[in-house]
Design an enzyme around this catalytic site. Sequence first.
Site, PDB file in Angstrom:
ATOM      1  N   LYS A 148       0.851  -1.175   0.000  1.00  0.00           N
ATOM      2  CA  LYS A 148       0.000   0.000   0.000  1.00  0.00           C
ATOM      3  C   LYS A 148       0.897   1.237   0.000  1.00  0.00           C
ATOM      4  CE  LYS A 148      -2.249   2.133   3.822  1.00  0.00           C
ATOM      5  NZ  LYS A 148      -1.329   2.802   4.700  1.00  0.00           N
ATOM      6  N   LYS A 182      -2.578  -9.527  10.797  1.00  0.00           N
ATOM      7  CA  LYS A 182      -2.587  -9.509  12.262  1.00  0.00           C
ATOM      8  C   LYS A 182      -3.393 -10.699  12.772  1.00  0.00           C
ATOM      9  CE  LYS A 182      -2.277  -4.486  12.725  1.00  0.00           C
ATOM     10  NZ  LYS A 182      -1.161  -4.142  13.586  1.00  0.00           N
ATOM     11  N   ASP A 235      -5.217   6.855   4.082  1.00  0.00           N
ATOM     12  CA  ASP A 235      -4.152   6.099   4.748  1.00  0.00           C
ATOM     13  C   ASP A 235      -4.698   4.921   5.569  1.00  0.00           C
ATOM     14  OD1 ASP A 235      -1.360   5.787   5.588  1.00  0.00           O
ATOM     15  OD2 ASP A 235      -2.049   6.432   7.566  1.00  0.00           O
ATOM     16  N   HIS A 240      -7.348  -0.355   5.868  1.00  0.00           N
ATOM     17  CA  HIS A 240      -7.377  -1.153   7.093  1.00  0.00           C
ATOM     18  C   HIS A 240      -8.781  -1.227   7.713  1.00  0.00           C
ATOM     19  CE1 HIS A 240      -3.177  -1.015   6.506  1.00  0.00           C
ATOM     20  NE2 HIS A 240      -2.901   0.071   7.181  1.00  0.00           N
ATOM     21  N   LYS A 331      -4.629  10.069  14.557  1.00  0.00           N
ATOM     22  CA  LYS A 331      -3.259  10.113  15.084  1.00  0.00           C
ATOM     23  C   LYS A 331      -3.224  11.026  16.306  1.00  0.00           C
ATOM     24  CE  LYS A 331      -0.948   8.486  11.183  1.00  0.00           C
ATOM     25  NZ  LYS A 331      -0.649   7.085  11.432  1.00  0.00           N
TER      26      LYS A 331
HETATM   27  C1  BG6 Z   1      -0.078   2.108   8.063  1.00  0.00           C
HETATM   28  C2  BG6 Z   1      -0.377   3.578   7.981  1.00  0.00           C
HETATM   29  O1  BG6 Z   1      -0.614   1.433   6.957  1.00  0.00           O
HETATM   30  O2  BG6 Z   1      -0.652   1.584   9.255  1.00  0.00           O
HETATM   31  C3  BG6 Z   1       0.164   4.303   9.193  1.00  0.00           C
HETATM   32  O3  BG6 Z   1       0.208   4.116   6.798  1.00  0.00           O
HETATM   33  C4  BG6 Z   1      -0.357   3.663  10.466  1.00  0.00           C
HETATM   34  O4  BG6 Z   1      -0.164   5.686   9.156  1.00  0.00           O
HETATM   35  C5  BG6 Z   1      -0.128   2.156  10.445  1.00  0.00           C
HETATM   36  O5  BG6 Z   1       0.310   4.252  11.571  1.00  0.00           O
HETATM   37  C6  BG6 Z   1      -0.811   1.498  11.624  1.00  0.00           C
HETATM   38  O6  BG6 Z   1      -0.413   0.147  11.695  1.00  0.00           O
HETATM   39  P1  BG6 Z   1      -0.350  -0.645  13.085  1.00  0.00           P
HETATM   40  O7  BG6 Z   1       0.034  -2.027  12.678  1.00  0.00           O
HETATM   41  O8  BG6 Z   1       0.683   0.060  13.910  1.00  0.00           O
HETATM   42  O9  BG6 Z   1      -1.711  -0.543  13.674  1.00  0.00           O
END
Ligand code: BG6
Length: 484
Positions: A148, A182, A235, A240, A331
């Site tokens: 991605k 995950k 993002d 996700h 964030k």
């Molecule tokens: C990434 C994003 O795909 O996933 C980031 O670009 C984000 O901005 C991250 O912080 C979060 O992943 P995880 O595994 O830390 O929850």
Amino acid sequence: MVSRVIPVDPFDLVIFGATGDLARRKILPGLFRRFCAGQIPEGSQIIGAARSDMDDASFAEMVAEAIREFGGGRHCEDGTLDQFLSLLAYVPVDAMGSDGWQALGARLGDAPVRAFYFSVGPSLFGALAERLRQYGLADDDSRVVVEKPFGHDLASARALNETLACHFAEEQIYRIDHYLGKETVQNLMAVRFGNMLFEPLWNAQYVDHIQITVSETVGVGGRGSYYDRSGAMRDMVQNHLMQLLCLIAMEPPARFEPDAVRDEKLKVIRALDPVPPHHLVRGQYDAAEGAPGYRADVENPRSRTESFMALKCHISNWRWAGTPFYLRTGKKLRARASEIAVVFKDAPHSIFGSEAGRHRNVLVIRLQPNEGMTLDVTIKEPGPGGMRLVDVPLDMSFAEALGPDGEDVPDAYERLIMDVIRGNQTLFMRGDEVEAAWAWTDPLIEGWEARNDVPKPYDVGSSGPDDSLMLMHRDGRKWRDIRP
Ligand code: BG6
């Protein structure tokens, strides 16, 4: 519990962008941990490829440092690192030109599996795919892994799909969304489809609403210029959170097989209603005492990009008509916590009268940290004085329940890389899925751009802008508290 390591065939894995951040943080340490677990068979090779002029020894030194910094295996014996480093090679390659390609071909062996990991920006995908074919490095059995962001909108995602399709069949393309790797995300499927208890209640008749939260404490880090062009919607939500929504909402696939699962996820995305502007909340963190705000972090004093996004959406199908799904991510929030809460409806009639209050069962699946599940059930508050009710959680921590082996679960990237080697696409996004996700998000983004919408400020360390709370309050609901 005995952890099982399923053997894979020997492989040649070429990592383009092998000196980059993702390779150093995730891919290479992840491969090392799989090596420690005994899963990388003899005869395998891991070949780094990037622009930098480096030899095998300096690449191995870089990888050793990355493993020291970002984590090796817990049970590695002395000498294992050296054995792992002996599998590595490095070839300088010019992705856009002709340098290095023949040398790379000469380094490849004849392992039964050949995979190419494009750990580079999407602008290079086409050039790499073309050269792999042109120089005869890839054939119809080779696999390519792409990261991605897969496009910036529907048009660019479609163009990327078309470019890749000129050189590889869909069965050869592995689009990574690391959330699918995950362990607890996969657990969503195990919980839903491995138990009799939940699935009969998993629909609009019994579920009042569902909350999906991915809350982060980190800011944009060193990725300000990428992030400012993306924002939380592109993002996080488009990929996700969308994947979490799909796994929670999809119909049971007939089998746990790649296309059966992906067909069901695609149906969910296609059944999503457009989201009206008053069901969307965009936020941006403010400067606080001594700490820079979002605009300073991305060095864009007029940025209107959102670092927080909350929305309410509906899935128009038989199962979910009328049940809202609330999604939020951001964030620099109060806590790092990702969870899915399935809030069930009130019991149809209270035999305890109105004084007993309103009590609801809530099933919470905690994705990270402290992976586990709680189910709020209503019981009698102990003591005399009548029938007072109270909600208490049946609480299960997966780490506790699974014992010490539960702590050894592979990180998302480890799992996904091994699935590439096994040739299992279940946990990878299919091209049509990615396009459908963009087709849903594009009009929302175009809408707020046309309205010149300015994100609402929120404090660092808060739960996001007040409007996000209002999104719920208007419906007589509230977000679950996110605590550190
Ligand atoms: C990434 C994003 O795909 O996933 C980031 O670009 C984000 O901005 C991250 O912080 C979060 O992943 P995880 O595994 O830390 O929850």
